[in-house]
Scaffold this motif. Structure first.
Motif, PDB file in Angstrom:
ATOM      1  N   THR A  49      60.858  -1.634 -71.739  1.00 26.64           N
ATOM      2  CA  THR A  49      59.567  -1.085 -71.324  1.00 26.64           C
ATOM      3  C   THR A  49      58.858  -0.313 -72.440  1.00 26.64           C
ATOM      4  OG1 THR A  49      60.751   0.846 -70.452  1.00 26.64           O
ATOM      5  CG2 THR A  49      60.198  -0.919 -68.898  1.00 26.64           C
ATOM      6  N   ASP A  50      59.481  -0.213 -73.605  1.00 29.28           N
ATOM      7  CA  ASP A  50      58.840   0.520 -74.698  1.00 29.28           C
ATOM      8  C   ASP A  50      57.614  -0.245 -75.192  1.00 29.28           C
ATOM      9  OD1 ASP A  50      58.343   2.506 -76.487  1.00 29.28           O
ATOM     10  OD2 ASP A  50      60.259   2.371 -77.537  1.00 29.28           O
ATOM     11  N   GLN A  51      56.670   0.500 -75.733  1.00 21.76           N
ATOM     12  CA  GLN A  51      55.474  -0.094 -76.322  1.00 21.76           C
ATOM     13  C   GLN A  51      55.247   0.512 -77.699  1.00 21.76           C
ATOM     14  OE1 GLN A  51      52.293   0.472 -73.429  1.00 21.76           O
ATOM     15  NE2 GLN A  51      52.683  -1.577 -72.604  1.00 21.76           N
ATOM     16  N   PHE A  52      54.557  -0.255 -78.546  1.00 18.33           N
ATOM     17  CA  PHE A  52      54.357   0.140 -79.935  1.00 18.33           C
ATOM     18  C   PHE A  52      52.890   0.010 -80.317  1.00 18.33           C
ATOM     19  CE2 PHE A  52      58.645  -1.294 -79.361  1.00 18.33           C
ATOM     20  CZ  PHE A  52      59.419  -0.430 -80.115  1.00 18.33           C
ATOM     21  N   GLU A  53      52.532   0.733 -81.379  1.00 17.62           N
ATOM     22  CA  GLU A  53      51.203   0.591 -81.971  1.00 17.62           C
ATOM     23  C   GLU A  53      51.342   0.364 -83.468  1.00 17.62           C
ATOM     24  OE1 GLU A  53      48.519   3.765 -81.155  1.00 17.62           O
ATOM     25  OE2 GLU A  53      48.258   3.231 -79.037  1.00 17.62           O
ATOM     26  N   LEU A  54      50.330  -0.284 -84.021  1.00 20.74           N
ATOM     27  CA  LEU A  54      50.309  -0.565 -85.448  1.00 20.74           C
ATOM     28  C   LEU A  54      50.200   0.739 -86.227  1.00 20.74           C
ATOM     29  CD1 LEU A  54      50.197  -2.819 -87.594  1.00 20.74           C
ATOM     30  CD2 LEU A  54      47.714  -2.832 -87.316  1.00 20.74           C
ATOM     31  N   LEU A  74      55.331  -0.856 -87.092  1.00 15.43           N
ATOM     32  CA  LEU A  74      54.956  -0.471 -85.736  1.00 15.43           C
ATOM     33  C   LEU A  74      55.678   0.822 -85.359  1.00 15.43           C
ATOM     34  CD1 LEU A  74      55.289  -3.941 -83.943  1.00 15.43           C
ATOM     35  CD2 LEU A  74      53.204  -2.901 -84.868  1.00 15.43           C
ATOM     36  N   GLY A  75      54.987   1.683 -84.614  1.00 15.57           N
ATOM     37  CA  GLY A  75      55.585   2.935 -84.164  1.00 15.57           C
ATOM     38  C   GLY A  75      55.709   2.980 -82.652  1.00 15.57           C
ATOM     39  N   SER A  76      56.852   3.463 -82.163  1.00 15.11           N
ATOM     40  CA  SER A  76      57.095   3.558 -80.724  1.00 15.11           C
ATOM     41  C   SER A  76      56.189   4.612 -80.092  1.00 15.11           C
ATOM     42  CB  SER A  76      58.559   3.913 -80.475  1.00 15.11           C
ATOM     43  OG  SER A  76      58.784   4.199 -79.111  1.00 15.11           O
ATOM     44  N   LYS A  77      55.662   4.308 -78.881  1.00 17.23           N
ATOM     45  CA  LYS A  77      54.749   5.219 -78.202  1.00 17.23           C
ATOM     46  C   LYS A  77      55.271   5.734 -76.862  1.00 17.23           C
ATOM     47  CE  LYS A  77      51.584   5.439 -81.246  1.00 17.23           C
ATOM     48  NZ  LYS A  77      51.315   6.737 -81.908  1.00 17.23           N
ATOM     49  N   ILE A  78      56.402   5.222 -76.382  1.00 17.83           N
ATOM     50  CA  ILE A  78      56.892   5.636 -75.062  1.00 17.83           C
ATOM     51  C   ILE A  78      58.303   6.216 -75.128  1.00 17.83           C
ATOM     52  CG2 ILE A  78      57.479   4.852 -72.729  1.00 17.83           C
ATOM     53  CD1 ILE A  78      55.247   2.844 -72.898  1.00 17.83           C
ATOM     54  N   HIS A  79      59.251   5.449 -75.630  1.00 24.51           N
ATOM     55  CA  HIS A  79      60.658   5.847 -75.542  1.00 24.51           C
ATOM     56  C   HIS A  79      61.241   6.398 -76.846  1.00 24.51           C
ATOM     57  CE1 HIS A  79      61.062   4.421 -71.469  1.00 24.51           C
ATOM     58  NE2 HIS A  79      60.617   3.215 -71.795  1.00 24.51           N
ATOM     59  N   GLY A  80      60.402   6.608 -77.837  1.00 25.93           N
ATOM     60  CA  GLY A  80      60.907   7.180 -79.083  1.00 25.93           C
ATOM     61  C   GLY A  80      61.881   6.281 -79.816  1.00 25.93           C
ATOM     62  N   GLU A 102      44.710  -0.035 -82.332  1.00 22.98           N
ATOM     63  CA  GLU A 102      44.951   0.649 -81.059  1.00 22.98           C
ATOM     64  C   GLU A 102      45.666  -0.234 -80.033  1.00 22.98           C
ATOM     65  OE1 GLU A 102      41.050  -1.444 -80.989  1.00 22.98           O
ATOM     66  OE2 GLU A 102      42.069  -0.074 -82.371  1.00 22.98           O
ATOM     67  N   THR A 103      46.005  -1.453 -80.390  1.00 29.77           N
ATOM     68  CA  THR A 103      46.650  -2.366 -79.447  1.00 29.77           C
ATOM     69  C   THR A 103      48.042  -1.877 -79.060  1.00 29.77           C
ATOM     70  OG1 THR A 103      45.490  -4.218 -80.488  1.00 29.77           O
ATOM     71  CG2 THR A 103      47.338  -4.763 -79.050  1.00 29.77           C
ATOM     72  N   ARG A 104      48.321  -1.837 -77.764  1.00 32.19           N
ATOM     73  CA  ARG A 104      49.676  -1.532 -77.297  1.00 32.19           C
ATOM     74  C   ARG A 104      50.483  -2.830 -77.290  1.00 32.19           C
ATOM     75  NH1 ARG A 104      51.386   3.466 -75.020  1.00 32.19           N
ATOM     76  NH2 ARG A 104      50.078   5.027 -76.034  1.00 32.19           N
ATOM     77  N   ILE A 105      51.657  -2.783 -77.888  1.00 26.95           N
ATOM     78  CA  ILE A 105      52.452  -3.990 -78.109  1.00 26.95           C
ATOM     79  C   ILE A 105      53.813  -3.827 -77.459  1.00 26.95           C
ATOM     80  CG2 ILE A 105      53.424  -5.519 -79.879  1.00 26.95           C
ATOM     81  CD1 ILE A 105      51.339  -3.971 -81.789  1.00 26.95           C
ATOM     82  N   GLY A 106      54.187  -4.798 -76.661  1.00 27.18           N
ATOM     83  CA  GLY A 106      55.505  -4.791 -76.045  1.00 27.18           C
ATOM     84  C   GLY A 106      56.393  -5.854 -76.667  1.00 27.18           C
ATOM     85  N   LEU A 107      57.667  -5.803 -76.344  1.00 28.37           N
ATOM     86  CA  LEU A 107      58.592  -6.819 -76.830  1.00 28.37           C
ATOM     87  C   LEU A 107      58.134  -8.198 -76.366  1.00 28.37           C
ATOM     88  CD1 LEU A 107      62.017  -5.024 -76.238  1.00 28.37           C
ATOM     89  CD2 LEU A 107      60.798  -5.310 -78.403  1.00 28.37           C
ATOM     90  N   ASN A 108      58.206  -9.160 -77.265  1.00 26.71           N
ATOM     91  CA  ASN A 108      57.817 -10.559 -77.048  1.00 26.71           C
ATOM     92  C   ASN A 108      56.309 -10.786 -77.043  1.00 26.71           C
ATOM     93  OD1 ASN A 108      60.565 -11.484 -76.754  1.00 26.71           O
ATOM     94  ND2 ASN A 108      60.542 -10.568 -74.704  1.00 26.71           N
ATOM     95  N   ASP A 109      55.516  -9.746 -77.301  1.00 23.97           N
ATOM     96  CA  ASP A 109      54.067  -9.947 -77.418  1.00 23.97           C
ATOM     97  C   ASP A 109      53.742 -10.681 -78.722  1.00 23.97           C
ATOM     98  OD1 ASP A 109      53.595  -8.737 -75.036  1.00 23.97           O
ATOM     99  OD2 ASP A 109      52.666  -6.919 -75.856  1.00 23.97           O
TER     100      ASP A 109
END
Length: 317
Positions: A49-54, A74-80, A102-109
């Motif tokens: 469920t973690d998300q990342f930003e550029l 990419l830097g983690s924005k939810i789970h550190g 500003e795009t939020r990126i999840g695994l497999n995106d």
């Protein structure tokens, strides 16, 4: 005419056209965020469920890259989960980014489209062509001291770096500071090769030596007759070099250099095939002087050629 046509509906928006998704073209690869194309700073697993930003772009659209080179971070924005260093097991060219700052990126995106280049020689030529403007920012200067009348020809910039040293990297080096530096100087007619070492075990002491091995099996040998200078891990020394030896440096492919400590009976091997910024797993911002062995050969021969040419222009004795 219908009476309803006389009135405009309020609050009703014209439907927006859906954003047209780019399609994979022939020869392209679609890259998604998965464990096969990133290395990371932290060893812990990444929650689904973690998300990342550029965070930072290292290679831009239209630019070529080599295998395992960091393309962007990419830097983690939810789970550190820390930083992810996006890289690919092959080289090529970035055609299109599918993400923005500003795009939020999840695994497999989906991340980007790349053009894969499997021919290493073709890729290295593309990288050399791309990076040649930086390599060409190599300067040799003539300096004259009006007080002492001393005349000096020396390297003053290498591949845009405000440095006088061409860098050979420690075998299997992943850190940019693990290098052996080579420069060329003519001071009042005394022509010498200047060396700097970041190796704490081999200090360029008196009696230490260095062997340059070329592709045609020819060699250049240097033995230091003076005590080295500098501090631990940042040492300097020099040894005379003739124009016949400079001609070897100019016209032959240097394969490796062996740096030898006579007293400690140790040696280290240096060459141009470094692994800096490959499969990155730490946040130190590193900059290698050149990316590939082909670029390194070009840079060394360029530096040598300009040094020889300056000596032809100014007859320093």
């Amino acid at each position: 005419m219908s009476i309803f046509g006389l009135f405009k509906s309020k609050g009703k928006k014209t439907p927006e056209k859906p954003v047209e998704k780019l399609k994979v073209k022939e020869g392209q690869e679609l890259v998604c965020l998965n464990k096969n194309n990133y290395s990371k700073l932290l060893s812990k697993d990444i929650p689904e469920t973690d998300q990342f930003e550029l965070s930072e772009i290292k290679v831009n659209e239209g630019e070529y890259f080599k295998a395992n080179q960091t393309l962007f971070i990419l830097g983690s924005k939810i789970h550190g989960s820390g930083l992810l260093y996006v890289n690919l097991p092959y080289g090529g060219r970035i055609d299109n980014f599918l993400i923005k700052k500003e795009t939020r990126i999840g695994l497999n995106d989906e991340l980007l489209f790349v053009h894969k280049i499997e021919d290493d020689n073709a890729l290295n030529l593309k990288l050399l062509e791309q990076n040649r403007p930086k390599l060409e920012q190599t300067e040799v200067s003539y300096q004259e001291d009006e007080f002492t009348d001393a005349k000096t020809i020396k390297i003053t910039k290498v591949a845009s770096e405000e440095s006088e040293y061409f860098k050979l990297y420690l075998d299997q080096a992943t850190l940019a500071h693990e290098y052996l530096g080579l420069s060329l100087v003519n001071h009042n007619g005394y022509v010498y090769a200047s060396f700097t070492s970041r190796n704490e075990d081999i200090t360029l002491a008196k009696g230490d030596s260095l062997i340059m091995l070329f592709e045609d099996k020819s060699k250049l040998n240097f033995t230091f007759s003076n005590a080295g200078e500098g501090t631990k891990g940042f040492r300097f020394n020099h040894s005379p070099i003739g124009f016949e030896e400079l001609d070897i440096l100019l016209n032959n492919r240097l394969t490796k250099v062996k740096l030898i400590s006579t007293r400690k009976k140790l040696y280290s091997i240096y060459h141009m095939n470094h692994k800096i910024n490959e499969n990155q797993s730490f946040s130190i911002d590193q900059s290698a002087q050149y990316q590939t062995e082909l670029e390194g050969q070009y840079l060394l021969q360029l530096m040598t050629a300009r040094f020889i040419e300056m000596n032809k222009t100014y007859k320093v004795k």
